[in-house]
Design an enzyme around this catalytic site. Structure first.
Site, PDB file in Angstrom:
ATOM      1  N   ASP A  79     -27.348  22.391 -54.861  1.00 30.06           N
ATOM      2  CA  ASP A  79     -26.896  23.240 -55.174  1.00 30.06           C
ATOM      3  C   ASP A  79     -27.908  24.021 -56.092  1.00 30.06           C
ATOM      4  O   ASP A  79     -29.100  23.078 -56.315  1.00 30.06           O
ATOM      5  CB  ASP A  79     -25.585  23.612 -56.280  1.00 30.06           C
ATOM      6  CG  ASP A  79     -25.895  21.980 -56.844  1.00 30.06           C
ATOM      7  OD1 ASP A  79     -27.145  21.219 -57.160  1.00 30.06           O
ATOM      8  OD2 ASP A  79     -24.351  21.851 -57.803  1.00 30.06           O
ATOM      9  N   ASN A 147     -15.206  18.148 -64.940  1.00 30.30           N
ATOM     10  CA  ASN A 147     -13.896  19.044 -64.932  1.00 30.30           C
ATOM     11  C   ASN A 147     -13.671  18.819 -63.048  1.00 30.30           C
ATOM     12  O   ASN A 147     -12.898  19.711 -62.678  1.00 30.30           O
ATOM     13  CB  ASN A 147     -13.969  20.292 -65.309  1.00 30.30           C
ATOM     14  CG  ASN A 147     -15.173  21.443 -63.937  1.00 30.30           C
ATOM     15  OD1 ASN A 147     -15.785  20.711 -62.618  1.00 30.30           O
ATOM     16  ND2 ASN A 147     -15.158  22.394 -63.922  1.00 30.30           N
ATOM     17  N   HIS A 149     -15.968  18.897 -60.652  1.00 28.73           N
ATOM     18  CA  HIS A 149     -16.776  19.640 -59.099  1.00 28.73           C
ATOM     19  C   HIS A 149     -17.616  18.446 -58.423  1.00 28.73           C
ATOM     20  O   HIS A 149     -18.403  17.636 -58.929  1.00 28.73           O
ATOM     21  CB  HIS A 149     -17.128  20.639 -59.879  1.00 28.73           C
ATOM     22  CG  HIS A 149     -18.399  20.788 -61.043  1.00 28.73           C
ATOM     23  ND1 HIS A 149     -18.645  21.220 -61.876  1.00 28.73           N
ATOM     24  CD2 HIS A 149     -19.628  19.630 -61.446  1.00 28.73           C
ATOM     25  CE1 HIS A 149     -20.099  20.873 -63.158  1.00 28.73           C
ATOM     26  NE2 HIS A 149     -20.633  19.992 -62.393  1.00 28.73           N
ATOM     27  N   GLU A 154     -16.442  24.337 -57.638  1.00 28.49           N
ATOM     28  CA  GLU A 154     -15.583  24.408 -59.028  1.00 28.49           C
ATOM     29  C   GLU A 154     -14.439  24.405 -58.986  1.00 28.49           C
ATOM     30  O   GLU A 154     -13.949  24.435 -57.749  1.00 28.49           O
ATOM     31  CB  GLU A 154     -16.032  25.651 -60.407  1.00 28.49           C
ATOM     32  CG  GLU A 154     -17.553  26.084 -60.731  1.00 28.49           C
ATOM     33  CD  GLU A 154     -17.578  24.739 -61.708  1.00 28.49           C
ATOM     34  OE1 GLU A 154     -16.534  23.680 -61.757  1.00 28.49           O
ATOM     35  OE2 GLU A 154     -18.720  25.370 -62.344  1.00 28.49           O
TER      36      GLU A 154
END
Ligand code: F6R
Length: 252
Positions: A79, A147, A149, A154
């Site tokens: 990313d 979280n 990811h 996400e």
């Protein structure tokens, strides 16, 4: 350090629990060095963030000591922040060059990452998908967001996703703000490899360290396979190893 196989919950995931971050990084380095030694033309999928830094330091030390050759290795990264040129110190392109590529002698033309400055988002995603198609990965390294990811996929990203643009979750912006002088400087959008593309790698290695990852590790290993916890999709991968320190494994 010990190994666990969760026969029912995760039929394929191989789990290695280490005492601490250093042991996690050392174990990961053994795996990565073996891949490159056995296949000097390997295509490596790589990650940024704090978690892989110990692994990257060890790869650099190993090359200095044992001469492991990276000249024919090609890399693809997960990313990149939108809006940051590759010369920007917080860009992931810069991070990779500074923390790994230069020291391993990996030439820029053998590395691939999304272009954070691309203005035609769709064209950039299509270009990156074509790159991934041309370079099937032998290995994919992943960190884990608190979280759940992976890359910047996400919660509630479709499992069928390919390269796309994401708006980062508030928790991710907060987690990543430690690397910027102020939270307002953290880009809110990023390009990310999609979950389908991540799953196409032949072999996956996930690293997680620290108590703030414990819930995500639990969900990834023991939870149901659900888009609300993107890392849970890895339970479906045929060759996925998780190396996790005791703190991150504390809820397993
Ligand atoms: C980085 C990436 C992210 C990180 C994750 C964990 O390329 O794709 O998914 O792996 O946010 O970050 P750290 O390692 O900083 O805790």
């Amino acid at each position: 350090m010990y190994r666990r196989k969760f026969a029912k919950e995760t039929q394929n995931m191989n789990i290695i629990i280490t005492d601490d971050y250093e042991q996690m990084s050392a174990r990961a380095a053994e795996i990565a060095v073996r891949i490159v030694t056995e296949n000097p033309n390997a295509v490596l999928g790589l990650a940024t963030g704090t978690t892989p830094l110990g692994l990257y330091k060890r790869l650099i030390a190993d090359r200095a000591q044992n001469g492991t050759d990276y000249s024919a290795v090609r890399t693809v990264n997960l990313d990149e922040y939108m809006g940051l040129p590759k010369t920007h110190e917080q860009s992931y392109a810069y991070f990779m060059r500074k923390n790994l590529f230069d020291a391993l002698g990996i030439a820029p033309e053998n590395t691939n990452i999304e272009d954070g400055t691309a203005t035609d988002e769709q064209a950039e995603c299509a270009r990156y998908d074509a790159t991934l198609e041309k370079l099937p990965r032998d290995f994919q390294l992943l960190g884990l967001g608190s979280n759940g990811h992976i890359a910047f996929n996400e919660p509630n990203t479709p499992f069928g996703s390919t390269t796309h643009v994401v708006t980062l979750a508030d928790s991710t912006v907060k987690d990543n703000s430690r690397l910027f002088s102020q939270i307002s400087e953290v880009p809110r959008k990023a390009f990310t490899m999609g979950l389908k593309s991540i799953m196409q790698a032949k072999k996956i290695l996930v690293l997680a360290s620290g108590a703030n990852k414990a819930d995500a590790v639990f969900g990834m290993v023991r939870g149901e396979v659900t888009e609300s916890l993107p890392a849970s999709v890895l339970q479906l991968h045929p060759d996925c190893t998780l190396i996790v320190d005791k703190a991150a494994a504390s809820k397993l």
